[in-house]
Design a protein around this motif. Structure first.
Motif, PDB file in Angstrom:
ATOM      1  N   LYS A   1       0.824  -1.207   0.000  1.00 30.77           N
ATOM      2  CA  LYS A   1       0.000   0.000   0.000  1.00 30.77           C
ATOM      3  C   LYS A   1       0.861   1.261   0.000  1.00 30.77           C
ATOM      4  O   LYS A   1       0.540   2.253  -0.674  1.00 30.77           O
ATOM      5  CB  LYS A   1      -0.942  -0.008   1.201  1.00 30.77           C
ATOM      6  CG  LYS A   1      -2.084  -1.016   1.073  1.00 30.77           C
ATOM      7  CD  LYS A   1      -2.981  -0.984   2.289  1.00 30.77           C
ATOM      8  CE  LYS A   1      -4.171  -1.916   2.081  1.00 30.77           C
ATOM      9  NZ  LYS A   1      -5.056  -1.457   0.969  1.00 30.77           N
ATOM     10  N   LEU A   2       1.941   1.243   0.768  1.00 30.63           N
ATOM     11  CA  LEU A   2       2.840   2.396   0.781  1.00 30.63           C
ATOM     12  C   LEU A   2       3.418   2.637  -0.608  1.00 30.63           C
ATOM     13  O   LEU A   2       3.486   3.777  -1.085  1.00 30.63           O
ATOM     14  CB  LEU A   2       3.963   2.170   1.802  1.00 30.63           C
ATOM     15  CG  LEU A   2       3.553   2.282   3.271  1.00 30.63           C
ATOM     16  CD1 LEU A   2       4.658   1.732   4.163  1.00 30.63           C
ATOM     17  CD2 LEU A   2       3.242   3.730   3.647  1.00 30.63           C
ATOM     18  N   GLY A   3       3.837   1.556  -1.255  1.00 31.83           N
ATOM     19  CA  GLY A   3       4.385   1.694  -2.598  1.00 31.83           C
ATOM     20  C   GLY A   3       3.373   2.226  -3.588  1.00 31.83           C
ATOM     21  O   GLY A   3       3.680   3.086  -4.421  1.00 31.83           O
ATOM     22  N   GLU A   4       2.141   1.725  -3.507  1.00 33.38           N
ATOM     23  CA  GLU A   4       1.095   2.185  -4.427  1.00 33.38           C
ATOM     24  C   GLU A   4       0.761   3.657  -4.210  1.00 33.38           C
ATOM     25  O   GLU A   4       0.306   4.333  -5.141  1.00 33.38           O
ATOM     26  CB  GLU A   4      -0.161   1.329  -4.235  1.00 33.38           C
ATOM     27  CG  GLU A   4       0.003  -0.109  -4.720  1.00 33.38           C
ATOM     28  CD  GLU A   4      -1.184  -0.985  -4.356  1.00 33.38           C
ATOM     29  OE1 GLU A   4      -2.010  -0.532  -3.521  1.00 33.38           O
ATOM     30  OE2 GLU A   4      -1.289  -2.102  -4.889  1.00 33.38           O
ATOM     31  N   ALA A   5       0.993   4.159  -3.003  1.00 32.96           N
ATOM     32  CA  ALA A   5       0.740   5.573  -2.698  1.00 32.96           C
ATOM     33  C   ALA A   5       1.962   6.447  -2.988  1.00 32.96           C
ATOM     34  O   ALA A   5       1.948   7.644  -2.687  1.00 32.96           O
ATOM     35  CB  ALA A   5       0.320   5.723  -1.241  1.00 32.96           C
ATOM     36  N   GLY A   6       3.007   5.856  -3.537  1.00 31.65           N
ATOM     37  CA  GLY A   6       4.198   6.626  -3.889  1.00 31.65           C
ATOM     38  C   GLY A   6       5.090   6.955  -2.708  1.00 31.65           C
ATOM     39  O   GLY A   6       5.847   7.931  -2.752  1.00 31.65           O
ATOM     40  N   ARG A   7       5.024   6.138  -1.642  1.00 33.67           N
ATOM     41  CA  ARG A   7       5.827   6.396  -0.454  1.00 33.67           C
ATOM     42  C   ARG A   7       6.846   5.285  -0.242  1.00 33.67           C
ATOM     43  O   ARG A   7       6.767   4.216  -0.845  1.00 33.67           O
ATOM     44  CB  ARG A   7       4.920   6.550   0.767  1.00 33.67           C
ATOM     45  CG  ARG A   7       3.930   7.699   0.578  1.00 33.67           C
ATOM     46  CD  ARG A   7       2.864   7.726   1.639  1.00 33.67           C
ATOM     47  NE  ARG A   7       1.780   8.631   1.240  1.00 33.67           N
ATOM     48  CZ  ARG A   7       0.654   8.760   1.893  1.00 33.67           C
ATOM     49  NH1 ARG A   7       0.432   8.056   2.989  1.00 33.67           N
ATOM     50  NH2 ARG A   7      -0.280   9.594   1.458  1.00 33.67           N
ATOM     51  N   GLU A   8       7.796   5.549   0.636  1.00 35.90           N
ATOM     52  CA  GLU A   8       8.807   4.549   0.944  1.00 35.90           C
ATOM     53  C   GLU A   8       8.135   3.290   1.491  1.00 35.90           C
ATOM     54  O   GLU A   8       7.258   3.365   2.351  1.00 35.90           O
ATOM     55  CB  GLU A   8       9.791   5.096   1.973  1.00 35.90           C
ATOM     56  CG  GLU A   8      10.672   6.223   1.452  1.00 35.90           C
ATOM     57  CD  GLU A   8      11.652   5.723   0.405  1.00 35.90           C
ATOM     58  OE1 GLU A   8      12.056   4.532   0.481  1.00 35.90           O
ATOM     59  OE2 GLU A   8      11.997   6.498  -0.498  1.00 35.90           O
ATOM     60  N   THR A   9       8.577   2.143   1.016  1.00 37.73           N
ATOM     61  CA  THR A   9       7.936   0.886   1.412  1.00 37.73           C
ATOM     62  C   THR A   9       8.568   0.247   2.638  1.00 37.73           C
ATOM     63  O   THR A   9       8.014  -0.699   3.193  1.00 37.73           O
ATOM     64  CB  THR A   9       7.988  -0.124   0.254  1.00 37.73           C
ATOM     65  OG1 THR A   9       9.356  -0.356  -0.099  1.00 37.73           O
ATOM     66  CG2 THR A   9       7.221   0.403  -0.952  1.00 37.73           C
TER      67      THR A   9
ATOM     68  N   SER B   1      -4.184   8.172   2.992  1.00 35.44           N
ATOM     69  CA  SER B   1      -4.385   9.613   2.900  1.00 35.44           C
ATOM     70  C   SER B   1      -3.068  10.328   3.179  1.00 35.44           C
ATOM     71  O   SER B   1      -2.082   9.718   3.579  1.00 35.44           O
ATOM     72  CB  SER B   1      -5.439  10.048   3.922  1.00 35.44           C
ATOM     73  OG  SER B   1      -4.979   9.769   5.239  1.00 35.44           O
ATOM     74  N   ALA B   2      -3.066  11.612   2.982  1.00 37.09           N
ATOM     75  CA  ALA B   2      -1.891  12.402   3.347  1.00 37.09           C
ATOM     76  C   ALA B   2      -1.859  12.554   4.865  1.00 37.09           C
ATOM     77  O   ALA B   2      -2.885  12.825   5.486  1.00 37.09           O
ATOM     78  CB  ALA B   2      -1.955  13.776   2.692  1.00 37.09           C
ATOM     79  N   PRO B   3      -0.695  12.356   5.494  1.00 36.50           N
ATOM     80  CA  PRO B   3      -0.616  12.507   6.951  1.00 36.50           C
ATOM     81  C   PRO B   3      -0.838  13.953   7.357  1.00 36.50           C
ATOM     82  O   PRO B   3      -0.568  14.882   6.589  1.00 36.50           O
ATOM     83  CB  PRO B   3       0.808  12.047   7.281  1.00 36.50           C
ATOM     84  CG  PRO B   3       1.573  12.222   6.017  1.00 36.50           C
ATOM     85  CD  PRO B   3       0.603  11.982   4.907  1.00 36.50           C
ATOM     86  N   PRO B   4      -1.336  14.176   8.556  1.00 36.77           N
ATOM     87  CA  PRO B   4      -1.513  15.550   9.036  1.00 36.77           C
ATOM     88  C   PRO B   4      -0.162  16.211   9.285  1.00 36.77           C
ATOM     89  O   PRO B   4       0.875  15.563   9.293  1.00 36.77           O
ATOM     90  CB  PRO B   4      -2.293  15.367  10.345  1.00 36.77           C
ATOM     91  CG  PRO B   4      -1.976  13.985  10.790  1.00 36.77           C
ATOM     92  CD  PRO B   4      -1.765  13.181   9.545  1.00 36.77           C
ATOM     93  N   VAL B   5      -0.194  17.499   9.495  1.00 41.52           N
ATOM     94  CA  VAL B   5       1.026  18.248   9.784  1.00 41.52           C
ATOM     95  C   VAL B   5       1.273  18.193  11.287  1.00 41.52           C
ATOM     96  O   VAL B   5       0.412  18.541  12.088  1.00 41.52           O
ATOM     97  CB  VAL B   5       0.894  19.715   9.315  1.00 41.52           C
ATOM     98  CG1 VAL B   5       2.137  20.493   9.702  1.00 41.52           C
ATOM     99  CG2 VAL B   5       0.668  19.757   7.810  1.00 41.52           C
TER     100      VAL B   5
END
Length: 384
Positions: A156-164, A356-360
């Motif tokens: 899921k992280l990879g599909e969202a374009g984030r480090e896996t 989703s995008a994490p909060p700040v």
């Protein structure tokens, strides 16, 4: 002694409320203290204290005392009782154990004490009344089902374009901790687990616990089962979970940075609120994994956060910091369960919950010096 006249010589033990395999594996004392009281006007000499149990889960032990002077009390701290691990591992249902302490001298028996102790099967957590920190032993990151969940989370992280990489606090960013926690949440949500009610007062009296493999295979779990599953996945991903038990309910806390509480157990709701408000601790309502459809991670954290407010009805029973428990030597139990081949999500009802995008976050938040505020307690969820 005569009827109505107390015996001047007395022996008494302070025993735990229950015994289980977790007690053996984590060296939790069964007897915290033995007291020998000599209320007579003569010294007691060459005494023998004999400890035994029925069934013989506790190996018989004989302790010797040279002298207990007249009018004095002798204390024996945490006698070294040995438990029979093979017998403890074989119990499948809760039963009763009778612990007997006999005080004798050359003339024979002088006093006797009996205690009734709950004898629990390995999969049964005994509740918060005695050794609540043993709940950490039921957080089992090495269960095969946990690796299956983490593999899906990495995808899921990879599909969202984030480090896996499930690399814990290596990035030293709270937003990254959120990403890992949300990916694990989404991977479990895809399993379509159904909620089952826990036993009444489980947070005090305990309950049988389903391991990660059983929850994912049978697709059912109580609030405690779901919390233990989520906590196990967080721990295996290198994060520090906290198990939070309120009256009739359980949910999960997560340290957003590599931190822990100063003690293995916390009974102050104000302390949870304080660390939540400083963006150090995330609180997650795990029963929302069983909603149809499962709730988004942000919703679960909002609901979890609301359960430590000072105006909600269910008080905090105890919060158990898993990392601090590990430092105290409480290890995950190995109950020999888990068949990872059976744990693939059902192809007929995939959710593929998106991330989703994490909060700040304020990455520099540190706890201030707070004192003098009375805590009013916190809630559970009304429907539990």
């Amino acid at each position: 002694s005569e009827v109505g006249v107390p015996d001047p010589v007395r022996v008494a033990g302070t025993a735990t409320e229950h015994i289980s395999l977790a007690y053996y594996e984590n060296a939790i004392p069964v007897l915290r203290e033995i007291l020998v009281a000599n209320g007579s006007d003569v010294d007691l000499v060459d005494l023998q204290v004999r400890i035994e149990s029925r069934p013989v889960v506790i190996q018989p032990l004989i302790l010797r005392i040279d002298r207990v002077p007249a009018g004095s009390t002798h204390h024996i701290e945490t006698p070294d009782l040995r438990l029979d691990a093979a017998l403890l591992a074989g119990f499948t249902e809760a039963s009763r154990l009778e612990l007997t302490i006999v005080l004798a001298d050359a003339g024979g028996e002088r006093a006797r004490d009996r205690a009734e102790i709950r004898l629990l099967p390995p999969s049964h957590w005994g509740g918060g009344r005695s050794a609540p920190e043993l709940l950490a032993a039921f957080v089992r990151p090495n269960d095969p089902a946990v690796d299956v969940v983490l593999r899906d989370a990495a995808t899921k992280l990879g599909e969202a374009g984030r480090e896996t990489g499930l690399d814990g606090y290596r990035a030293r960013r709270k937003a990254r901790t959120w990403e890992l926690a949300e990916a694990i949440w989404a991977a479990i949500a895809d399993r379509r687990i159904a909620y089952v009610l826990p036993p009444a007062s489980f947070e005090q009296a305990g309950q049988k616990v389903r391991g990660p493999s059983e929850v994912l295979e049978r697709k059912v779990g109580t609030c405690l089962d779901l919390s233990l599953l989520y906590a196990a996945c967080l721990e295996q991903a290198g994060l520090n979970p906290v198990l939070v038990l309120t009256a009739g309910h359980a949910f999960v806390g997560l340290w957003l940075q590599d931190d822990d509480f100063a003690s293995a157990t916390v009974d102050d709701m104000q302390l949870l609120r304080k660390r939540r408000d400083l963006q150090d601790l995330l609180l997650v309502e795990t029963t929302l994994l069983t909603a149809n459809p499962p709730a988004a991670f942000k919703v679960a954290t909002t609901r979890g956060s609301g359960q430590v407010e000072d105006d909600v009805p269910a008080p905090l029973e105890v919060a158990i910091d898993v990392r601090r428990c590990r430092r105290r030597g409480i290890r995950p139990m190995d109950l020999g369960e888990g068949r990872p081949a059976d744990l693939a999500p059902a192809p007929t009802a995939p959710l593929n919950q998106p991330l989703s995008a994490p909060p700040v976050f304020d990455e520099e938040a540190r706890p201030p010096d707070i004192g003098g505020v009375e805590d009013a307690g916190g809630p559970g969820i009304a429907e539990h």
